[in-house]
Design an enzyme around this catalytic site. Structure first.
Site, PDB file in Angstrom:
ATOM      1  N   LYS A   1     -10.045  -0.496  10.887  1.00  0.00           N
ATOM      2  CA  LYS A   1     -10.259  -1.679  10.037  1.00  0.00           C
ATOM      3  C   LYS A   1     -10.650  -2.892  10.871  1.00  0.00           C
ATOM      4  O   LYS A   1     -10.838  -3.982  10.350  1.00  0.00           O
ATOM      5  CB  LYS A   1      -8.989  -1.990   9.240  1.00  0.00           C
ATOM      6  CG  LYS A   1      -8.674  -0.941   8.177  1.00  0.00           C
ATOM      7  CD  LYS A   1      -7.614  -1.433   7.253  1.00  0.00           C
ATOM      8  CE  LYS A   1      -6.972  -0.335   6.455  1.00  0.00           C
ATOM      9  NZ  LYS A   1      -7.810   0.164   5.356  1.00  0.00           N
TER      10      LYS A   1
ATOM     11  N   ASP B   1       3.425  -4.158   7.881  1.00  0.00           N
ATOM     12  CA  ASP B   1       2.203  -3.382   7.753  1.00  0.00           C
ATOM     13  C   ASP B   1       1.050  -4.353   8.020  1.00  0.00           C
ATOM     14  O   ASP B   1       0.658  -5.131   7.152  1.00  0.00           O
ATOM     15  CB  ASP B   1       2.128  -2.798   6.334  1.00  0.00           C
ATOM     16  CG  ASP B   1       0.768  -2.194   6.048  1.00  0.00           C
ATOM     17  OD1 ASP B   1      -0.086  -2.190   6.954  1.00  0.00           O
ATOM     18  OD2 ASP B   1       0.557  -1.737   4.906  1.00  0.00           O
TER      19      ASP B   1
ATOM     20  N   GLN C   1      -4.255  -4.919   7.320  1.00  0.00           N
ATOM     21  CA  GLN C   1      -5.303  -5.862   6.917  1.00  0.00           C
ATOM     22  C   GLN C   1      -5.301  -7.109   7.808  1.00  0.00           C
ATOM     23  O   GLN C   1      -6.339  -7.561   8.274  1.00  0.00           O
ATOM     24  CB  GLN C   1      -5.115  -6.294   5.460  1.00  0.00           C
ATOM     25  CG  GLN C   1      -5.331  -5.187   4.439  1.00  0.00           C
ATOM     26  CD  GLN C   1      -6.766  -4.677   4.405  1.00  0.00           C
ATOM     27  OE1 GLN C   1      -7.700  -5.368   4.787  1.00  0.00           O
ATOM     28  NE2 GLN C   1      -6.937  -3.447   3.968  1.00  0.00           N
TER      29      GLN C   1
ATOM     30  N   HIS D   1       0.876  -1.172   0.000  1.00  0.00           N
ATOM     31  CA  HIS D   1       0.000   0.000   0.000  1.00  0.00           C
ATOM     32  C   HIS D   1       0.920   1.230   0.000  1.00  0.00           C
ATOM     33  O   HIS D   1       2.025   1.176   0.548  1.00  0.00           O
ATOM     34  CB  HIS D   1      -0.814  -0.071   1.299  1.00  0.00           C
ATOM     35  CG  HIS D   1      -1.899   0.938   1.436  1.00  0.00           C
ATOM     36  ND1 HIS D   1      -1.664   2.233   1.818  1.00  0.00           N
ATOM     37  CD2 HIS D   1      -3.245   0.842   1.286  1.00  0.00           C
ATOM     38  CE1 HIS D   1      -2.806   2.883   1.892  1.00  0.00           C
ATOM     39  NE2 HIS D   1      -3.789   2.070   1.568  1.00  0.00           N
TER      40      HIS D   1
ATOM     41  N   CYS E   1      -4.786   2.560  -3.546  1.00  0.00           N
ATOM     42  CA  CYS E   1      -3.532   3.082  -2.958  1.00  0.00           C
ATOM     43  C   CYS E   1      -2.369   2.141  -3.243  1.00  0.00           C
ATOM     44  O   CYS E   1      -1.480   1.948  -2.394  1.00  0.00           O
ATOM     45  CB  CYS E   1      -3.653   3.321  -1.454  1.00  0.00           C
ATOM     46  SG  CYS E   1      -4.895   4.512  -1.027  1.00  0.00           S
TER      47      CYS E   1
END
Ligand SMILES: Cc1ncc(COP(=O)(O)O)c(C=O)c1O
Length: 408
Positions: free
Chosen positions: A225, A199, A202, A122, A366
């Site tokens: 999220k 990261d 998600q 991303h 993104c």
């Protein structure tokens, strides 16, 4: 086993109608919906507890401070950090990653050093490293994918060298759902004395994350999220790294003492939380963690997998539709399915889905370099969470049929 219909009832937004249809929300990878318990927590905080934290000795402030700090401990427990000193609250995953680039990165990256990312990243786990490399005359290297959209480990091993100082990798792609083999990637990076940042924006929403087991050095994610409010990000970092890093922002709360021309920094984690933080949202994030823990991440993951399997079966019946998702079982997607339809722009697809009350994402997600890599200008994407049902997918399929009919 999880009952999505029961769960749905705990999310007031599902009472809404969109274009005269019941809301079908298939964009949780962008942001999740919020349960009543999280909303109640926000209202309750402002009605009953509102006060600034860490700075007053009266009851309200003490209550607010303790509620805020309890969520720090709860977050540490949720990802199995060794201590709550390893949890910093930021605004979002993006800010968490930028904090590492601006503090650890500025201190440690030197000319000719190398940073490795993957083509899946991303923009928020790519642009901060691009900028740091430019500033420091360092080199950015990019791991490609295999034909099944998995991380190409062979290539990664070739990219690693003594010059590698940092590996920044997603825990789960927001486009293809790919779940890179993090433990192996991290171990190989450590073998070259490089540090690692995951990261986790998600993955943490529906997989159990154990940062000690992963042995990552930093792990970034966002509350919004995973059922929590917007405006709360989390940065996990190993205590020894946090201690050596300079502050990110300067001002109130992050100092121990200030004289006319100098200042001493507060202990971690507060050294990295300058100014009044997002108190109400952090406290409500605690309710989101409760909800996820009660429901069980394993159950959520199993549920998502079933939905994804069904969606793949249904959508692949249409020859005009091309599906994009990670297929290798070791790195396979569990809740994200991107797709394109021949000669129809993804924005048009999303617009027609919306007329049926089905909310999906379209665009470059993104991830512009990934779109180039996949040779597409943009993609449509459906993503699932604990409140989605098989019926939601049937309704998405109905919207798909309508799209194909309109553009025939
Ligand atoms: C994989 C991934 N990383 C990072 C982000 C950025 O999250 P935020 O916008 O909350 O900072 C997102 C958001 O979509 C994402 O999907």
């Amino acid at each position: 086993m999880l009952d999505p219909n029961k769960i749905k009832k705990q999310f007031p937004i599902f009472k809404r109608e969109i274009n005269n249809h019941s809301l079908v929300y298939l964009d949780s990878a962008s942001t999740s919906q919020k349960p009543q318990a999280v909303i109640n927590s926000l209202v309750n905080y402002y009605k009953n507890t509102n006060a600034n934290i860490h700075r007053s000795i009266y009851k309200l402030s003490e209550e607010a401070t303790s509620a805020y700090e309890n969520v720090r401990s709860q977050t540490a427990k949720f990802i199995n950090a060794k201590s709550s000193r390893e949890i910093i609250f930021t605004r979002n995953a993006t800010e968490s990653i930028n904090m590492v680039a601006q503090t650890w990165g500025k201190l440690n990256i030197k000319p000719n050093d190398e940073i490795i990312v993957s083509i899946l990243e991303h923009h928020s786990n790519l642009v901060p490293w691009q900028q740091l490399c430019k500033e420091k005359n360092a080199k950015l290297k990019i791991i490609p994918l295999t034909k099944n959209y998995s991380i190409d480990l062979k290539n990664y091993k070739k990219l690693l060298s003594k010059k590698t100082k940092l590996v920044a990798i997603t825990g789960e792609s927001n486009v293809l759902g790919t779940r890179p083999p993090l433990k192996e990637i991290i171990k190989l990076a450590h073998g070259k004395n490089a540090i690692t940042i995951v990261d986790g924006a998600q993955m943490v929403a529906h997989s159990h994350v154990d940062v000690q087991d992963l042995d990552c050095d930093f792990f970034a994610f966002s509350s919004h999220k995973m059922l929590g409010p917007t405006g709360v990000g989390i940065l996990y970092g190993k205590e020894n790294l946090f201690k050596k890093m300079p502050p990110f922002l300067f001002g109130g709360d992050m100092i121990k003492t200030v004289s006319k021309y100098d200042a001493q920094w507060n202990d971690i984690p507060w050294k990295f939380e300058a100014g009044t933080p997002n108190i109400a949202d952090v406290i409500a994030f605690g309710e989101a963690l409760n909800f996820l823990t009660r429901t069980g991440l394993k159950n959520i993951n199993e549920h998502n997998k079933k939905l994804l399997k069904y969606a793949i079966e249904e959508f692949s019946k249409y020859k005009e539709v091309k599906l994009f998702y990670a297929k290798d079982s070791a790195q396979s997607s569990t809740s994200i399915l991107s797709f394109s339809i021949k000669n129809i722009h993804p924005h048009d697809i999303a617009q027609i889905f919306d007329t049926e009350g089905v909310e999906i994402r379209s665009g470059h997600h993104c991830c512009e370099p990934l779109m180039d890599y996949l040779k597409v200008p943009a993609l449509a994407r459906i993503s699932f969470y604990l409140y989605n049902t098989f019926e939601d997918i049937d309704l998405a399929e109905k919207a798909l049929k309508k799209t194909l009919k309109i553009f025939k």
